[in-house]
Scaffold this motif. Structure first.
Motif, PDB file in Angstrom:
ATOM      1  N   GLY A   1       0.792  -1.226   0.000  1.00 49.03           N
ATOM      2  CA  GLY A   1       0.000   0.000   0.000  1.00 49.03           C
ATOM      3  C   GLY A   1       0.819   1.269   0.000  1.00 49.03           C
ATOM      4  N   HIS A   2       2.080   1.197   0.323  1.00 47.83           N
ATOM      5  CA  HIS A   2       2.890   2.409   0.450  1.00 47.83           C
ATOM      6  C   HIS A   2       3.138   3.066  -0.902  1.00 47.83           C
ATOM      7  N   ALA A   3       3.263   2.292  -1.960  1.00 49.56           N
ATOM      8  CA  ALA A   3       3.414   2.875  -3.289  1.00 49.56           C
ATOM      9  C   ALA A   3       2.176   3.674  -3.664  1.00 49.56           C
ATOM     10  N   LEU A   4       1.019   3.179  -3.248  1.00 49.81           N
ATOM     11  CA  LEU A   4      -0.223   3.876  -3.540  1.00 49.81           C
ATOM     12  C   LEU A   4      -0.255   5.251  -2.881  1.00 49.81           C
ATOM     13  N   GLN A   5       0.223   5.348  -1.645  1.00 54.02           N
ATOM     14  CA  GLN A   5       0.231   6.642  -0.965  1.00 54.02           C
ATOM     15  C   GLN A   5       1.121   7.644  -1.688  1.00 54.02           C
TER      16      GLN A   5
END
Length: 368
Positions: A43-47
């Protein structure tokens, strides 16, 4: 032409540097990005993509992030900024939060509302599709932890559609607090383990205090902004304590223009619909089966009564200092019609329950 091509290439390089994506696409001032199970980085890439819209003025007219079909394990929440669409059709997102406390302050998705008053927080946000699993059933990662699914506050123009929110331990699956213009359509809300906590799957509230509207964001403003222009249509609610509604009201602050239509409720422990101090509302063409109470529309509860939640909040509270209060409406302009209600399970419950008092009369509500 060369200058335009240079800006396009610079923008594309910037997006690629944020993290490898399956595809990026630019058209005018809109950007579309597709992420995959191979590159989402829990999920960190999405942020990092979401942060492209951060700030007082969004960088793009619309940023669209699409999940490729597959299973994603998110271990942190996502803060969403204005003019953003997330499309998750065909994806399953398992939320196994690793940061923050366990009191419901860190949902999977929330909009940026730091420092905002009224409806001025991050707005024009759409969440479309996906199975969002909150992992709160026995044996799952978030069992016995309180957290919300999605939370929107101090904003306008929110759309949630075509998705499933499921498997919560306790609290609200979708919270709408101080929002002007929200549409929730064709969604499913199901399976909350801790039914003794009387939490609504879709919670409609005002920005009153940190207890009613908790947030992990800094500088959240509590100015009693209430929700208005909300539509919940063609959704399914199953095996949850409450379906849609509000359990605490602020004196002189009335959620306005609430439309609840064509929904299906099954196996609801308490109220399927709990319309507290709403004005200009419509509750129509809903099918309700196996519920403690079908529809409760009201303007009064005794002053010494709590709602039975763990917050132990009084159900009717004074507004914050400086907030201009409306008088009790002479007519609430509510319509409750063409609903099918069967198998009320509370021994003292009702299919439809209207309630007011001499100090706060409840007039202008029609049942057909």
């Amino acid at each position: 032409m060369r200058l335009r091509r240079l800006f396009y290439l610079l923008g594309l390089v910037m997006l690629i540097n944020l993290g490898t994506a399956l595809n990026t696409f630019a058209e005018g001032n809109n950007y579309a990005v597709t992420v995959t199970t191979a590159d989402y980085n829990n999920g960190h890439a999405l942020q990092r993509y979401l942060d492209l819209q951060k700030g007082d003025t969004p960088k793009y007219d619309m940023l669209t992030i699409t999940f490729a079909p597959g299973v994603y394990d998110f271990d942190d929440y996502m803060c969403v900024y204005s003019n953003t669409t997330i499309v998750a059709t065909g994806a399953t997102i398992n939320y196994t939060r690793r940061s923050g406390n366990g009191d419901g302050r860190n949902p999977v998705i929330f909009n940026d509302a730091a420092g905002a008053y009224g409806y001025d927080g991050a707005s024009n946000i759409t969440i479309d599709g996906g199975v969002w699993d909150l992992q709160g059933q026995p044996g799952q990662a978030m069992y016995a932890k309180r957290l919300e699914g999605f939370r929107f506050m101090h904003c306008k123009n929110i759309t949630v559609k075509n998705l499933t929110l499921q498997n919560m331990y306790t609290t609200h699956m979708l919270t709408i607090e101080g929002v002007d213009g929200a549409t929730v359509t064709n969604c499913t809300f199901k399976h909350q383990y801790m039914i003794s906590q009387k939490k609504e799957a879709i919670h409609i509230d005002s920005m009153h205090n940190d207890s009613m509207a908790p947030s992990s964001q800094n500088n959240v403003r509590y100015d009693d902004t209430f929700t208005k222009n909300l539509v919940v249509d063609s959704c399914t609610f199953e095996d949850v304590p409450r379906g849609i509604g509000t359990h605490i009201a602020i004196e002189g602050c009335y959620p306005d223009s609430i439309t609840i239509t064509n929904n299906t409720f099954n196996d609801i422990t308490y109220e399927a619909i709990k319309a507290y101090c709403y004005k200009n509302f419509t509750i129509k063409n809903n099918t309700i089966n196996l519920c403690g109470i079908g529809i409760k529309a009201y303007n009064y509860v005794p002053a010494d009564e709590t709602d039975g939640t763990e917050d132990d909040e009084k159900p009717y509270q004074k507004p914050n200092d400086g907030v201009i209060r409306e008088p009790n409406p002479s007519m609430f302009n509510g319509v409750i019609e063409k609903n099918i209600i069967s198998n009320v399970t509370n021994s003292s419950g009702f299919g439809i329950h209207l309630q007011g008092c001499s100090e706060r009369p409840y007039r202008g509500v029609t049942v057909n």
